[in-house]
Design an enzyme around this catalytic site. Structure first.
Site, PDB file in Angstrom:
ATOM      1  N   LYS A  14      17.238 -31.775   9.075  1.00 53.71           N
ATOM      2  CA  LYS A  14      16.589 -30.484   8.843  1.00 53.71           C
ATOM      3  C   LYS A  14      15.239 -30.745   8.195  1.00 53.71           C
ATOM      4  CE  LYS A  14      17.670 -26.097   9.542  1.00 53.71           C
ATOM      5  NZ  LYS A  14      18.395 -25.538  10.685  1.00 53.71           N
TER       6      LYS A  14
ATOM      7  N   ASP B  12      13.493 -22.586  13.288  1.00 51.99           N
ATOM      8  CA  ASP B  12      14.392 -21.970  12.310  1.00 51.99           C
ATOM      9  C   ASP B  12      13.624 -20.768  11.762  1.00 51.99           C
ATOM     10  OD1 ASP B  12      15.724 -22.041   9.245  1.00 51.99           O
ATOM     11  OD2 ASP B  12      17.114 -22.598  10.820  1.00 51.99           O
TER      12      ASP B  12
END
Length: 452
Positions: free
Chosen positions: A114, A154
């Site tokens: 991430k 995201d």
């Protein structure tokens, strides 16, 4: 972790996984997996870097950039990039840790990672966003690649930002490769990718309802939080399958339909247009069709609902909101967002699950219920590797199969490792955690990352 700075979000994600492993029979049957847990909880690599860019007034601005490359035992690091002022290392470590096991549940060859920045796209011009994305990718491009690390979007990173970053990568590395997913359809993107997380969430919920003997989504009242991609497409798919969608929300408040009202596809399309312009729900002209609750999440305002889909951000259903949902007869709570419920809320849902047999509240964690987004990112990677583009039906059919497999993996693993009474619904949070963890741990052991 006592020697480290507090990382509350990451610690919550770690404890949620570790507690379900401890409460199962896994460590009794395989005590060596305690060593695997100790190893897998530390990222393979954490990258932190400075991003300098110039705003429209010619003033130098600076932000922090990050990439947590958490685990690559199952494939290249895979996980989104988040641009939001709240981004910090704790949030990205929690998201990357969840991503490891979520990706494992898809059955595809993807590790977990991430990244992102504390840059806030809201209020910025297109030129400012382009300059920031190019500056961010100049540094990140040193550390990623189609066979190394494949980021995606995201919160705060949509098709526009992916396009700017892909162009910057191509110029910096002189390569056109599948280094990012969520790309435009005209340049190696995949059909169904924007819809995938929301659609996959709904496909997963359909399996939950059917297994619990609660029929299908047809005729069910569904409360949804958020109004981004996940919430929009979850709402559209619910409506398509005959459900009544009664809420959406954003960071400023919630829109809730009256008892006899509902969102229509036209309402969802209008809200999607607003969100493309980064405008709040307060700009939606809803007249008297909905009630707006300023500064509130929808859960205590929606009345009786059958299904709750938190689809905005982490910790958006707390214990008090969970109690209200249970009192109002909710059957299924499934996370479209990552770690959408607090641990206290999860504990409440899990306690309720054990009480009423097939009619209990059944909770599904984000790592299973929302894995459709990263699954179709994996399918985009496969198409890029083959220089092919699959049809919408091909991708959607593969997504349906992946969501069914993720559901069955959690269900069957819970039945194997978690004690339950006759007629009790299996714990999907425990089953999904154990299934994802065991798959990753076995690959790590095979590759010599741990031994016992």
């Amino acid at each position: 972790m006592s020697n480290l700075a507090s990382e509350p979000e990451f610690e919550q994600a770690y404890k949620e996984l570790a507690s379900t492993l401890e409460d199962s029979t896994l460590f009794k049957e395989h005590p060596e997996y305690r060593t695997a847990l100790e190893v897998v909880s530390i990222p393979e690599r954490v990258l932190q870097f400075r991003v300098t860019w110039e705003d429209d007034k010619g003033v130098l601005r600076v932000n922090r950039g990050y990439r947590v490359q958490f685990n690559s035992a199952l494939g290249p690091y895979k996980g989104g990039l988040r641009f939001h002022p709240t981004v910090n290392l704790s949030i990205l470590k929690f998201l990357g840790f969840e991503q490891i096991f979520k990706n494992a549940l898809t059955g595809l060859s993807m590790g977990g990672g991430k990244g992102g920045s504390d840059f806030d796209p809201k209020g910025k011009s297109d030129n400012e966003i382009r300059r920031f994305c190019q500056a961010f990718m100049r540094e990140l491009s040193r550390h990623i690649g189609a066979d190394t690390d494949v980021p995606a979007g995201d919160i705060g990173v949509s098709g526009r930002e992916i396009g700017y970053m892909f162009g910057a990568y191509r110029q910096a590395r002189n390569r056109f490769e599948g280094v990012l997913t969520g790309k435009g359809l005209g340049w190696a993107g995949s059909l169904i990718r924007p819809e995938a997380t929301g659609y996959g969430l709904v496909y997963y919920v359909e399996h939950m309802l059917q297994h619990a003997g609660q029929g299908s989504l047809a005729g069910k009242r569904v409360a949804i939080s958020g109004s981004g991609n996940v919430a929009q497409y979850a709402a559209l798919k619910c409506i398509e399958l005959g459900a009544t969608v009664v809420s959406l929300s954003d960071s400023k408040g919630s829109l809730v339909a009256p008892e006899d009202g509902a969102f229509t596809p036209e309402h969802i399309t209008a809200i999607a247009d607003l969100k493309t312009q980064r405008r709040p729900l307060t700009d939606f002209h809803y007249a008297d069709k909905f009630k707006y609750y300023h500064g509130a999440r929808p859960w205590v305002h929606v009345g009786k609902v059958d299904v709750a889909l938190p689809s905005a951000t982490q910790n958006e259903i707390n214990k008090a909101e969970a109690e209200t949902l249970v009192a109002n007869g909710v059957l299924v709570v499934a996370e479209g967002s990552n770690m959408g419920c607090t641990q206290e809320a999860i504990d409440l849902f899990e306690a309720q699950r054990k009480v009423n047999g097939q009619k209990s509240v059944w909770y599904a964690p984000g790592k299973a219920a929302n894995c459709g987004g990263v699954a179709v990112s994996g399918l985009e990677m496969a198409q890029n590797s083959q220089r092919l583009t699959w049809t919408e039906k091909e991708v959607d059919d593969k997504l349906k199969c992946i969501m069914k497999s993720a559901f069955l993996a959690g269900l069957e693993t819970a039945q194997k490792y978690v004690a339950s009474k006759e007629g009790e619904l299996p714990s999907l949070v425990a089953g999904s955690n154990i299934a994802g963890f065991v798959k990753v741990a076995e690959a790590m052991r095979d590759q010599g990352d741990w031994w016992a």
